[in-house]
Design a protein around this motif. Sequence first.
Motif, PDB file in Angstrom:
ATOM      1  N   GLU A  28      -2.230  -4.929   4.042  1.00  0.00           N
ATOM      2  CA  GLU A  28      -2.398  -3.950   5.340  1.00  0.00           C
ATOM      3  C   GLU A  28      -2.568  -5.012   6.361  1.00  0.00           C
ATOM      4  O   GLU A  28      -1.477  -4.963   7.333  1.00  0.00           O
TER       5      GLU A  28
ATOM      6  N   TYR B 211     -10.461  -2.416  13.339  1.00  0.00           N
ATOM      7  CA  TYR B 211     -11.507  -1.894  12.333  1.00  0.00           C
ATOM      8  C   TYR B 211     -12.082  -3.318  11.991  1.00  0.00           C
ATOM      9  O   TYR B 211     -11.843  -4.136  11.257  1.00  0.00           O
TER      10      TYR B 211
ATOM     11  N   ASP C 103      -0.715   4.821   2.806  1.00  0.00           N
ATOM     12  CA  ASP C 103      -1.534   4.373   3.766  1.00  0.00           C
ATOM     13  C   ASP C 103      -1.929   5.420   4.571  1.00  0.00           C
ATOM     14  O   ASP C 103      -1.344   6.418   4.964  1.00  0.00           O
ATOM     15  N   GLY C 104      -3.353   5.608   4.807  1.00  0.00           N
ATOM     16  CA  GLY C 104      -3.986   6.749   5.726  1.00  0.00           C
ATOM     17  C   GLY C 104      -4.193   8.137   4.975  1.00  0.00           C
ATOM     18  O   GLY C 104      -3.797   8.931   5.492  1.00  0.00           O
ATOM     19  N   SER C 105      -4.009   7.865   3.584  1.00  0.00           N
ATOM     20  CA  SER C 105      -4.060   9.067   2.635  1.00  0.00           C
ATOM     21  C   SER C 105      -5.017  10.159   2.911  1.00  0.00           C
ATOM     22  O   SER C 105      -4.700  11.209   2.454  1.00  0.00           O
ATOM     23  N   SER C 106      -6.083   9.741   3.626  1.00  0.00           N
ATOM     24  CA  SER C 106      -6.915  10.879   3.895  1.00  0.00           C
ATOM     25  C   SER C 106      -6.488  11.830   4.875  1.00  0.00           C
ATOM     26  O   SER C 106      -7.097  12.808   5.140  1.00  0.00           O
TER      27      SER C 106
ATOM     28  N   ASP D 184       0.850  -1.245  -0.025  1.00  0.00           N
ATOM     29  CA  ASP D 184      -0.130   0.200   0.031  1.00  0.00           C
ATOM     30  C   ASP D 184       1.077   1.181   0.048  1.00  0.00           C
ATOM     31  O   ASP D 184       1.703   1.530   1.108  1.00  0.00           O
TER      32      ASP D 184
ATOM     33  N   ALA E 267      -6.917   7.410  12.614  1.00  0.00           N
ATOM     34  CA  ALA E 267      -7.332   7.151  11.313  1.00  0.00           C
ATOM     35  C   ALA E 267      -6.196   7.076  10.394  1.00  0.00           C
ATOM     36  O   ALA E 267      -6.377   7.463   9.141  1.00  0.00           O
ATOM     37  N   SER E 268      -5.097   6.352  10.772  1.00  0.00           N
ATOM     38  CA  SER E 268      -4.011   6.080  10.014  1.00  0.00           C
ATOM     39  C   SER E 268      -3.492   4.753  10.558  1.00  0.00           C
ATOM     40  O   SER E 268      -2.811   4.777  11.735  1.00  0.00           O
ATOM     41  N   LEU E 269      -3.686   3.697   9.800  1.00  0.00           N
ATOM     42  CA  LEU E 269      -3.110   2.321  10.365  1.00  0.00           C
ATOM     43  C   LEU E 269      -1.759   2.232  10.859  1.00  0.00           C
ATOM     44  O   LEU E 269      -1.435   1.717  11.703  1.00  0.00           O
TER      45      LEU E 269
ATOM     46  N   LYS F 292     -13.091  -2.677   6.225  1.00  0.00           N
ATOM     47  CA  LYS F 292     -12.408  -1.713   5.458  1.00  0.00           C
ATOM     48  C   LYS F 292     -10.916  -1.759   5.029  1.00  0.00           C
ATOM     49  O   LYS F 292     -10.700  -1.706   3.993  1.00  0.00           O
ATOM     50  N   LEU F 293     -10.291  -2.620   5.849  1.00  0.00           N
ATOM     51  CA  LEU F 293      -8.993  -3.011   5.615  1.00  0.00           C
ATOM     52  C   LEU F 293      -8.447  -3.938   4.666  1.00  0.00           C
ATOM     53  O   LEU F 293      -9.345  -4.906   4.729  1.00  0.00           O
ATOM     54  N   ARG F 294      -7.543  -4.139   4.065  1.00  0.00           N
ATOM     55  CA  ARG F 294      -7.361  -5.081   2.963  1.00  0.00           C
ATOM     56  C   ARG F 294      -6.175  -6.111   3.620  1.00  0.00           C
ATOM     57  O   ARG F 294      -5.377  -5.644   4.352  1.00  0.00           O
TER      58      ARG F 294
ATOM     59  N   PHE G  49      -6.195  -2.118  18.557  1.00  0.00           N
ATOM     60  CA  PHE G  49      -6.843  -1.308  17.484  1.00  0.00           C
ATOM     61  C   PHE G  49      -8.031  -2.316  16.888  1.00  0.00           C
ATOM     62  O   PHE G  49      -7.485  -3.435  16.816  1.00  0.00           O
TER      63      PHE G  49
ATOM     64  N   ASN H 135     -12.908   3.405  15.545  1.00  0.00           N
ATOM     65  CA  ASN H 135     -13.842   4.632  15.077  1.00  0.00           C
ATOM     66  C   ASN H 135     -15.164   4.394  15.652  1.00  0.00           C
ATOM     67  O   ASN H 135     -15.997   3.454  15.100  1.00  0.00           O
TER      68      ASN H 135
ATOM     69  N   TRP I 267      -7.871   7.721  18.295  1.00  0.00           N
ATOM     70  CA  TRP I 267      -8.174   7.496  16.719  1.00  0.00           C
ATOM     71  C   TRP I 267      -7.442   8.151  15.860  1.00  0.00           C
ATOM     72  O   TRP I 267      -7.714   9.386  15.599  1.00  0.00           O
TER      73      TRP I 267
HETATM   74  P1  FDP Z   1      -7.223   5.581   4.694  1.00  0.00           P
HETATM   75  O1  FDP Z   1      -8.577   5.014   4.085  1.00  0.00           O
HETATM   76  O2  FDP Z   1      -6.999   6.811   4.823  1.00  0.00           O
HETATM   77  O3  FDP Z   1      -6.185   4.814   3.516  1.00  0.00           O
HETATM   78  O4  FDP Z   1      -6.241   2.073   4.933  1.00  0.00           O
HETATM   79  C1  FDP Z   1      -7.319   2.412   5.356  1.00  0.00           C
HETATM   80  C2  FDP Z   1      -7.353   3.561   6.213  1.00  0.00           C
HETATM   81  O5  FDP Z   1      -7.102   4.805   5.967  1.00  0.00           O
HETATM   82  C3  FDP Z   1      -6.399   3.031   7.580  1.00  0.00           C
HETATM   83  O6  FDP Z   1      -5.050   3.677   7.631  1.00  0.00           O
HETATM   84  C4  FDP Z   1      -7.093   3.973   8.804  1.00  0.00           C
HETATM   85  O7  FDP Z   1      -6.953   3.281  10.144  1.00  0.00           O
HETATM   86  C5  FDP Z   1      -8.637   3.796   8.281  1.00  0.00           C
HETATM   87  O8  FDP Z   1      -8.558   3.750   6.854  1.00  0.00           O
HETATM   88  C6  FDP Z   1      -9.410   5.053   8.710  1.00  0.00           C
HETATM   89  O9  FDP Z   1     -10.709   4.625   8.551  1.00  0.00           O
HETATM   90  P2  FDP Z   1     -11.899   5.869   8.809  1.00  0.00           P
HETATM   91  O10 FDP Z   1     -11.634   6.820   7.887  1.00  0.00           O
HETATM   92  O11 FDP Z   1     -13.174   5.077   8.634  1.00  0.00           O
HETATM   93  O12 FDP Z   1     -11.689   6.245  10.401  1.00  0.00           O
END
Ligand code: FDP
Length: 335
Positions: free
Chosen positions: A280, A262, A117-120, A114, A244-246, A274-276, A260, A208, A242
């Motif tokens: 991941e 998810y 990761d955590g790109s949001s 990946d 939001a970044s694994l 959510k996670l792959r 932790f 979350n 939290w």
């Molecule tokens: P992201 O979508 O930003 O890449 O890999 C998925 C992930 O981040 C993890 O790093 C993180 O733990 C999780 O999603 C966060 O999910 P939420 O936005 O649902 O909290």
Amino acid sequence: MANNVTMTQFLIEQQREYPGTSGTFTLLLNDIVTACKQISHKVNRGNLIGVLGSAESENVQGEVQKKLDIITNEIMVDALSWTGHLAGMVSEEVDEPIKIPPHYPKGKYLVLFDPLDGSSNIDINLTVGTIFSILRAREGVDPEPEDFLRKGAEQVCAGFVLYGPSTMMVLTTGHGVNGFTLDQDIGEFILTHSNMTIPEDTSEFAINMSNQRFWEEPVRHYIDECVQGKDGPRGKNFNMRWIASLVAEVYRILTRGGIFMYPYDTRDPKKPCKLRLMYEANPVAFIVEQAGGACTTGRERMLDVKPQSLHQRVPVILGSKNEVERIVKYHQEGW
Ligand code: FDP
């Protein structure tokens, strides 16, 4: 710091100690390190070089891609394609396995990654990372998708790089977990965290909470007990985090323990998790187990899950062993 041990020195010394490890493997890790240094540089420069924000595209998961998702994927593919150490790759950002161009030699390893990761979190300047998993390949053939679909227990190495206040790489080759910090002045990863271990007990959880109404009963029950704190059946107060970044959550757990999750949820029947698994859950499970922690889907040890598809999603519960075991017990008891 006196007597700095660089990552290359560490790997070569480990190779001498465990003679099964080949020189090619050390070179492959160096290729990954080179790519991650480039990613670190881009992430660090951010808007100065115009790499933040969304691209107008979606990845194979149907998620809107950030510009950096695409750039970091290209950096990884470019750095790893030509070296002759790999037979093929899988990336979160690409639907099918990535082939090694025919004019380059093929090697004996497969990498699944990946790239960001955590790109949001990238646009808000929080920690993001690159996660990777290395498997042995069948020699001399172009790998089929099935060649990648192997249990996490077969990984020969797993690691992640954190792009945070410092850039760090956390790595296991099945002989414990070690952390390296990038010394930006000399461009080398230096061993700074030897034999990372996760405490067996914890009073810190990461989940979350906004998804609470969609969880299954065992997870709901576990969190209910934690939030009752000193007055509840656990008889102690719990703290919550939290990010939001694994990668950042796993790093925190490697440093001071915690759990932790998810978990499976019923929000969207098409995406119950959510996670792959392949790039991941499996690599972080290998690292967490090697550090004395545990990682499960709730019903099965993560490293024993038989993959069905390259981009498969799984519920993830990981961290301090005694807490993970408690949640597994709640699943078995059918809470
Ligand atoms: P992201 O979508 O930003 O890449 O890999 C998925 C992930 O981040 C993890 O790093 C993180 O733990 C999780 O999603 C966060 O999910 P939420 O936005 O649902 O909290």
